[in-house]
Scaffold this active site. Structure first.
Site: not given
Ligand code: G3P
Ligand code: MG
Length: 235
Positions: A6, A33, A47, A99
């Site tokens: 992540h 990700e 992010h 994402e």
């Molecule tokens: O893609 C999964 C997760 O990353 C979604 O939430 O805020 O961590 O980008 P966030």
């Molecule tokens: Mg994310």
């Protein structure tokens, strides 16, 4: 159960940087990700809409030029990478879940995905584009129907995973908070994969494994991989 790093291996390296990607690759993850925003005609991996949490800069990302953004320290001397730099580093070694957070021109991401297949050895099925913006996902699906779409949610909709099948998604990418066995079963009955964020606690990993979840996004992939392989081998 697939293990996705992540924001890269963000427990042990600055999130969404090349260092975090390198570490995730060294840990043999199934996927990585990252979060992507559009800045002018470039796609950058960060992010937040504001830069202060993850860099030594201040203010809104949109107020930066690419040149200015690249002068910022994203942790341990790392720069905010471009999506193309991340693709060059991964070069088909694992799945890449892009994402999309802030994107005006969908064509930009599609063009890079196509270029990465021709120039970097990625296979088409190694890409997943996910977003909380389902309108954007619908647009992507219309332009490139065979691209895997991850429909993100942080809720338990009244009709469970219907929204994701309506979008023609490959997976429901969901927050762990509202997930239950019924939601997992519903998604599976619709032919969807279930990928869950953000999961680092062994008790959560065990619960999701027993619910039949297909993959998890975790900040510490090395530990998650070790734990999942111990449960799957019954140790
Ligand atoms: O893609 C999964 C997760 O990353 C979604 O939430 O805020 O961590 O980008 P966030
Ligand atoms: Mg994310």
């Amino acid at each position: 159960m697939l293990i996705f790093a992540h924001r890269g291996a963000s427990a042990d390296a600055p999130e969404n940087t090349l260092a975090a990607i390198k570490l995730a690759l060294a840990q043999n993850v199934d996927g990585i990700e990252i979060d992507v925003h559009q800045l002018d005609q470039e796609l950058v991996v960060i992010h937040d809409r504001w830069v202060h949490r993850t860099t030594n800069g201040k203010g809104q990302l949109s107020q930066y030029s690419m040149l200015q953004l690249r002068t910022l320290d994203a942790g341990l001397g790392e720069k905010v990478p471009t999506l193309w730099e991340v693709m060059q580093l991964i070069a088909g070694q694992c799945t890449l879940n892009i994402e999309v957070k802030g994107l005006k021109d969908v064509a930009l991401v599609l063009a890079l995905i196509n270029k990465a297949q021709t120039e970097l050895g990625f296979k088409h099925e190694q890409f997943i584009v996910s977003s909380f913006d389902h309108h954007l996902l619908a647009q992507i699906k219309q332009l490139q129907p065979d691209l895997k779409i991850g429909a993100l949610t942080a809720s338990k909709p009244i009709d469970y995973a219907l929204f994701a099948s309506t979008l023609g998604a490959y997976s429901v990418n969901t927050d762990i908070t509202f997930l239950d066995q019924a939601f997992v079963n519903d998604a599976h009955q619709r032919g969807l994969k279930v990928f869950v964020y953000t999961v680092d606690e062994p008790e959560d990993l065990a619960m999701l494994y027993h619910w039949g979840v297909d993959g998890i996004f975790c900040n510490g992939p090395a530990l998650a991989k070790a734990f999942v392989s111990s449960i799957s081998s019954g140790r």
